[in-house]
Design a protein around this motif. Structure first.
Motif, PDB file in Angstrom:
ATOM      1  N   ASP B   5       0.805  -1.208   0.000  1.00  0.00           N
ATOM      2  CA  ASP B   5       0.000   0.000   0.000  1.00  0.00           C
ATOM      3  C   ASP B   5       0.840   1.260   0.000  1.00  0.00           C
ATOM      4  N   LEU B   6       2.138   1.139  -0.124  1.00  0.00           N
ATOM      5  CA  LEU B   6       2.963   2.330  -0.019  1.00  0.00           C
ATOM      6  C   LEU B   6       3.669   2.709  -1.307  1.00  0.00           C
ATOM      7  N   ALA B   7       3.738   1.825  -2.274  1.00  0.00           N
ATOM      8  CA  ALA B   7       4.439   2.183  -3.504  1.00  0.00           C
ATOM      9  C   ALA B   7       3.472   2.025  -4.646  1.00  0.00           C
ATOM     10  N   ALA B   8       3.106   3.128  -5.253  1.00  0.00           N
ATOM     11  CA  ALA B   8       2.072   3.066  -6.270  1.00  0.00           C
ATOM     12  C   ALA B   8       2.579   2.452  -7.561  1.00  0.00           C
ATOM     13  N   ASN B   9       3.643   3.006  -8.121  1.00  0.00           N
ATOM     14  CA  ASN B   9       4.099   2.533  -9.429  1.00  0.00           C
ATOM     15  C   ASN B   9       5.106   1.407  -9.248  1.00  0.00           C
ATOM     16  N   THR B 357      15.769  -4.199  -1.769  1.00  0.00           N
ATOM     17  CA  THR B 357      14.343  -4.366  -2.064  1.00  0.00           C
ATOM     18  C   THR B 357      13.801  -3.192  -2.844  1.00  0.00           C
ATOM     19  N   ILE B 358      14.249  -1.977  -2.510  1.00  0.00           N
ATOM     20  CA  ILE B 358      13.660  -0.811  -3.171  1.00  0.00           C
ATOM     21  C   ILE B 358      14.576  -0.276  -4.253  1.00  0.00           C
ATOM     22  N   LEU B 359      15.473  -1.107  -4.765  1.00  0.00           N
ATOM     23  CA  LEU B 359      16.343  -0.631  -5.839  1.00  0.00           C
ATOM     24  C   LEU B 359      15.507  -0.198  -7.036  1.00  0.00           C
ATOM     25  N   GLU B 360      14.477  -1.013  -7.315  1.00  0.00           N
ATOM     26  CA  GLU B 360      13.669  -0.679  -8.495  1.00  0.00           C
ATOM     27  C   GLU B 360      12.965   0.651  -8.306  1.00  0.00           C
ATOM     28  N   ASP B 361      12.399   0.847  -7.105  1.00  0.00           N
ATOM     29  CA  ASP B 361      11.657   2.086  -6.889  1.00  0.00           C
ATOM     30  C   ASP B 361      12.534   3.303  -7.028  1.00  0.00           C
ATOM     31  N   MET B 362      13.797   3.154  -6.608  1.00  0.00           N
ATOM     32  CA  MET B 362      14.673   4.320  -6.699  1.00  0.00           C
ATOM     33  C   MET B 362      15.099   4.589  -8.122  1.00  0.00           C
ATOM     34  N   CYS B 363      15.146   3.548  -8.958  1.00  0.00           N
ATOM     35  CA  CYS B 363      15.738   3.717 -10.284  1.00  0.00           C
ATOM     36  C   CYS B 363      14.735   4.048 -11.381  1.00  0.00           C
ATOM     37  N   LEU B 364      13.436   3.915 -11.104  1.00  0.00           N
ATOM     38  CA  LEU B 364      12.462   4.129 -12.171  1.00  0.00           C
ATOM     39  C   LEU B 364      12.537   5.553 -12.680  1.00  0.00           C
ATOM     40  N   GLY B 365      12.606   5.685 -13.997  1.00  0.00           N
ATOM     41  CA  GLY B 365      12.630   7.006 -14.581  1.00  0.00           C
ATOM     42  C   GLY B 365      14.026   7.584 -14.731  1.00  0.00           C
ATOM     43  N   HIS B 366      15.018   6.957 -14.140  1.00  0.00           N
ATOM     44  CA  HIS B 366      16.387   7.454 -14.291  1.00  0.00           C
ATOM     45  C   HIS B 366      17.060   6.777 -15.457  1.00  0.00           C
ATOM     46  N   THR B 367      18.224   7.284 -15.815  1.00  0.00           N
ATOM     47  CA  THR B 367      18.945   6.697 -16.943  1.00  0.00           C
ATOM     48  C   THR B 367      19.856   5.586 -16.450  1.00  0.00           C
ATOM     49  N   VAL B 368      20.415   4.887 -17.410  1.00  0.00           N
ATOM     50  CA  VAL B 368      21.272   3.748 -17.080  1.00  0.00           C
ATOM     51  C   VAL B 368      22.483   4.198 -16.284  1.00  0.00           C
ATOM     52  N   ALA B 369      23.015   5.341 -16.633  1.00  0.00           N
ATOM     53  CA  ALA B 369      24.192   5.830 -15.902  1.00  0.00           C
ATOM     54  C   ALA B 369      23.855   6.074 -14.445  1.00  0.00           C
ATOM     55  N   ASP B 370      22.625   6.563 -14.204  1.00  0.00           N
ATOM     56  CA  ASP B 370      22.234   6.804 -12.823  1.00  0.00           C
ATOM     57  C   ASP B 370      22.062   5.513 -12.058  1.00  0.00           C
ATOM     58  N   VAL B 371      21.635   4.464 -12.742  1.00  0.00           N
ATOM     59  CA  VAL B 371      21.433   3.184 -12.047  1.00  0.00           C
ATOM     60  C   VAL B 371      22.742   2.725 -11.425  1.00  0.00           C
ATOM     61  N   VAL B 372      23.821   2.912 -12.153  1.00  0.00           N
ATOM     62  CA  VAL B 372      25.120   2.478 -11.635  1.00  0.00           C
ATOM     63  C   VAL B 372      25.472   3.256 -10.377  1.00  0.00           C
ATOM     64  N   VAL B 373      25.186   4.552 -10.415  1.00  0.00           N
ATOM     65  CA  VAL B 373      25.510   5.388  -9.258  1.00  0.00           C
ATOM     66  C   VAL B 373      24.614   5.031  -8.075  1.00  0.00           C
ATOM     67  N   ILE B 374      23.326   4.786  -8.361  1.00  0.00           N
ATOM     68  CA  ILE B 374      22.407   4.441  -7.268  1.00  0.00           C
ATOM     69  C   ILE B 374      22.807   3.112  -6.652  1.00  0.00           C
ATOM     70  N   LEU B 375      23.150   2.142  -7.480  1.00  0.00           N
ATOM     71  CA  LEU B 375      23.573   0.853  -6.942  1.00  0.00           C
ATOM     72  C   LEU B 375      24.830   1.024  -6.113  1.00  0.00           C
ATOM     73  N   GLY B 376      25.725   1.892  -6.550  1.00  0.00           N
ATOM     74  CA  GLY B 376      26.931   2.127  -5.764  1.00  0.00           C
ATOM     75  C   GLY B 376      26.612   2.712  -4.405  1.00  0.00           C
ATOM     76  N   SER B 377      25.571   3.558  -4.352  1.00  0.00           N
ATOM     77  CA  SER B 377      25.268   4.181  -3.069  1.00  0.00           C
ATOM     78  C   SER B 377      24.535   3.244  -2.132  1.00  0.00           C
ATOM     79  N   VAL B 378      23.916   2.181  -2.662  1.00  0.00           N
ATOM     80  CA  VAL B 378      23.252   1.209  -1.787  1.00  0.00           C
ATOM     81  C   VAL B 378      24.304   0.425  -1.014  1.00  0.00           C
ATOM     82  N   ASP B 379      25.493   0.298  -1.587  1.00  0.00           N
ATOM     83  CA  ASP B 379      26.609  -0.356  -0.911  1.00  0.00           C
ATOM     84  C   ASP B 379      26.303  -1.820  -0.639  1.00  0.00           C
ATOM     85  N   ILE B 380      26.347  -2.615  -1.710  1.00  0.00           N
ATOM     86  CA  ILE B 380      26.096  -4.039  -1.505  1.00  0.00           C
ATOM     87  C   ILE B 380      27.404  -4.798  -1.615  1.00  0.00           C
TER      88      ILE B 380
END
Lengths: 222, 387, 215
Positions: B5-9, B357-380
């Protein structure tokens, strides 16, 4: 002005670059294998078996109790006990390992075998330049490869080895003192038994009181 | 299928599939062989041009079934395996496991051992955040320079760990009821020297990076995570605090002796990549405060509980869940014992997996280059995600 | 945080028909858990999350546990007809307690900073009735962990948005973390000095045929 951040960053990089010619903190490359980093005393790589003295088979401290085999997490140690016994540094007869194999392709250098060994027989080596061309057979280290002398152990881990040597010397001294005291007490008891018995003309007792006959003595420690 | 009930898209079908999309959709697998995915990690993305419309993370390439191995080995023998979970931070993994077993068996830890644990854990936090900053910048294209500076500092801490436990990364140092061995001679002085030189490195790093226009343009506003979603998705660690939620297990649970140290918990405002990066830099400074105090105040004494047994350790039947604030998030161990020498159930709660878990929610609408940066900031770290 | 008994009373008052049971924990950690029945688990979870006194909004850990069937041999005296005369004979009867799979949820609160509250959900047996309600609509963080339990234990979570294997590959059969899992022995191997690996490998690879001597 747009770009000040980048210029500040480049100034930092320049400082590191110029500084690497003057400040040893900034140039951290060690040209291995011409230069080597100083070895640390506590470092560990793979285990080895310690032997005292010159003969590795006679002086091996391991008594094949198989505790390290049981506690090893990936179960890379394989031990088979011998059938006969040989005396250890205190003179007590102990088993020894007929087969002692460590599979170093499985060993993860966790040091648990060293921690649980009650006889200070297995210790961690620091040698890491171990490349070999044979992938399969050379990765199973047998007893003859694993046995290294106590002098070598002293050279790589001086503090630990020094403490262990001091402790073992103390134990040996105590054991010898105890053995001497026991021997003296027994000799005194035997002499007292001889003097208290009255001289008997019968032949059976004559043999017993014969002072030239050898009296039974406890086996001497090696 | 009902979504939360918290993530619409939130895309709820399994794989990216383009059966009903009119425009050109490209489905690409990013990874597992990829220089920027921090390990063998795959993301199935559906791209419309450069924009992400669906992203499903796929992992399991490093699955070593650590939990099943632990059911067949004794409690002590699982300790070296915990080193290999999050292989950058082996000391905190060891501590989390030792804490859970101490909860299970009721062992007490002497004071000197607690201080040593705090010192090694904060050094590990410094290590991890340094690494992360270096890798994040590398992913953004600063090929190598910040990473090399970071690793230069990391080497000093790894040398300390080698002198203490024998090994740089796979330390196997904590035991149930304390630590394996005491500090060697000269270690405290060496550690104080490393910690005293660290602020200079942090200042240098900040001068190098924090005003860099490229960094700011690439990270501010990218990968925003709203507060409520972060809490609901069980995100922990610096990622959560970047969204503004004040939840640091060191302050909440007060495990060990953390209540004796004064340190602040940095919080972010926006929840984007830049906040996560700055939070980690600030956390490093707070760790230095803790380290200075701990190194000065460490008392003498034994380093292991005298009642703790090395061999033949059989805790009573029961269960326990112990958790610590690992550098990546909440690392917890859930142990069920049946009275035998091996645990009946051994579960690792991996922060990296749950933060994904919320990697997808953070990345929707961003470009591929941003996905790499976002994944880097999740620190896995894949060792933890896959166990 | 309130004690487990108080929480149980409040849940029973708020969610009608919920069957709850407090399970003991003998270890010094003292973390007792609350067993909830399947039909009301979702409502109970919503209550726990939204109730202002508890606000358990952070699901920290979801674990799967396998409890296999227990077989106990009990010796009883039974009256039997032996050789025409009724006698009391001692017999051993096997009592079989059916096993089940379990999902354990560790819940904390980030707003009120308390916890843990431990929920347990049990399936009916290990073979066919392995469905449990998914709590992902309540706590999004349970998504990947419930997928992992499905993958490794075989519990099917109804209501999960995307239930498929997560750690093992898609075509994998069976559920590895179960206690009765037998691993296949024809995995890829490397010859090592470990003899049992060589034995297993020999069983699967064709052995070289002996050369026939020329006549």
């Amino acid at each position: 002005m747009l770009g000040t951040g980048i210029i500040k960053g480049l100034a930092e990089t320049a400082r590191n670059f110029i500084g690497s010619y003057t400040d040893p903190e900034r140039l951290v490359t060690v040209e291995y294998p011409d230069q080597k980093l100083p070895a640390k005393e506590n470092a560990r790589n793979f285990p080895f078996l310690v032997f005292d003295g010159d003969d590795w088979e006679k002086g091996l401290r391991c008594v094949a109790c198989q505790i390290c085999e049981k506690e090893c997490p990936p179960q890379c140690i394989y031990i088979e006990k011998s059938k006969d016994k040989k005396p250890d540094h205190l003179g007590k007869p102990q088993f020894y390992p007929a087969i002692f194999n460590i599979d170093v392709s499985v060993c993860m250098s966790c040091q648990i075998c060293v921690e649980v060994c009650p006889f200070e027989a297995i210790k961690m080596d620091t040698a890491f330049e171990l490349s070999t061309g044979d992938r399969f057979d050379a990765l199973l280290l047998r007893k003859d490869h694993l046995a290294k002398s106590n002098d070598y152990y002293n050279s790589i881990h001086p503090t630990e080895a020094g403490e262990i040597d001091a402790r073992r010397a103390e134990e040996r001294a105590k054991a010898e003192a105890k053995a001497k005291a026991d021997a003296e007490a027994k000799a005194k008891a035997a002499a007292a038994a001889v003097t208290e018995k009255p001289p008997d003309p019968t032949a059976a007792t004559a043999q017993k009181t014969n002072p030239d006959a050898p009296s039974p003595e406890p086996p001497k420690a090696n | 299928m009902s979504a939360t009930d918290l993530a619409a898209n939130y895309n709820t079908t399994g794989k990216p599939d383009s059966a009903d999309i009119q425009s050109d959709v490209l489905e690409v697998a990013m990874g597992p062989h990829h220089p920027s995915t921090h390990g063998v990690f795959r993301m199935d993305v559906a791209l419309e041009g450069e924009r992400i419309i669906k992203l499903k993370p796929v992992f399991g390439y490093l699955h070593r079934n650590h939990e099943k191995i632990a059911e067949n080995t004794s409690y002590l023998a699982s300790m070296p395996y915990t080193d290999r979970l999050d292989y950058f931070c082996s000391m905190t993994n060891n501590w989390a496991y030792a804490l859970s077993v101490e909860n299970l068996a009721g062992l007490q830890v002497p004071e000197r051992a607690e201080y040593i644990r705090v010192i090694t854990a904060e050094l590990t936090r410094l290590l991890n955040h340094t690494c992360l900053v270096g890798f994040l910048l590398q992913d953004m294209g600063a090929l190598g320079t910040p990473l090399m500076y970071a690793f230069r500092e990391r080497e000093k801490i790894l040398d300390l760990f080698e002198a203490l436990s024998g090994s740089r990364m796979m330390c196997n140092y904590m035991r149930f009821g304390g630590c394996r061995c005491d500090l060697p001679a000269g270690w405290l002085e060496q550690a104080k020297l490393v910690v005293a030189n660290y602020p200079r490195f942090l200042d240098e790093f900040e001068r190098l990076l924090s005003e860099n226009e490229i960094l700011i343009a690439r990270t501010q506003g990218v990968g925003v995570l709203p507060r409520e979603l972060a809490v609901n998705a069980s995100v922990t660690g610096p990622m959560l605090r970047a969204c503004g939620v004040n939840y640091d297990i060191r302050k909440v649970d007060n495990y060990g002796i953390y209540d004796r140290f004064e340190f602040r918990v940095p919080l972010g405002d926006h929840g984007d990549v830049f906040d996560r990066y700055m939070i980690r830099v600030l956390e490093m400074r707070e760790s230095l405060k803790i380290l200075n105090k701990a190194l000065a105040e460490i008392p003498d004494g034994p380093v292991i509980d005298p009642k703790a047994k090395l061999r033949g350790f059989r805790p009573k039947a029961g269960e326990a869940y112990g958790r610590i604030e690992a550098p990546k998030g909440e690392l917890g161990f859930y142990l069920i014992s049946d009275g035998g020498p091996n645990p009946y159930r051994y579960r690792v709660r991996p922060p990296s997996l749950i933060n994904l878990t919320i990697l997808e929610d953070m990345c929707l609408g961003h470009t591929v280059a941003d996905v790499v940066v976002i994944l880097g900031s999740v620190d896995i770290v894949l060792g933890e995600v896959d166990r | 945080m309130e004690t487990l008994e108080e929480i149980k009373a409040r849940i029973e008052a708020a969610v009608s028909g919920a069957q709850l049971e407090i399970l003991a924990n003998d270890s010094p950690s003292g973390q007792r858990s609350l067993l909830v029945d399947d039909n009301h688990a979702l409502t109970v979870a919503m209550f726990l999350r939204n109730d202002p006194g508890l606000q358990l909004d952070y699901c920290s850990n979801v674990t799967g546990v396998d409890w296999p069937d227990k077989v106990e041999k009990i010796k009883t005296k039974v009256k039997k007809v032996v050789d025409g005369a009724e006698q009391e004979v001692e017999e051993t009867i096997e009592k079989r307690t059916p096993g089940f799979l379990e999902a354990v949820y560790h819940l904390y609160s980030m707003s009120l900073k308390h916890g843990p509250a431990i929920l347990r959900l049990r399936t009916e047996n290990r073979t066919d009735k392995v469905h449990l309600p998914s709590l992902t609509p309540v706590w999004r963080g349970a998504e990947f962990q419930e997928r992992e339990i499905f993958d490794l234990y075989g519990i099917v979570f109804d209501g999960h948005p995307d239930l498929r294997r997560i750690l093992m590959w898609d075509g994998f059969k069976d559920h590895p973390m179960r206690k009765d899992y037998v691993e296949p022995d024809d995995y890829e191997y490397e010859p090592t000095p470990h003899a049992e690996v060589l034995e297993k490998a020999r069983a699967h690879l064709p052995q070289p045929q002996p050369k026939e001597a020329s006549a």
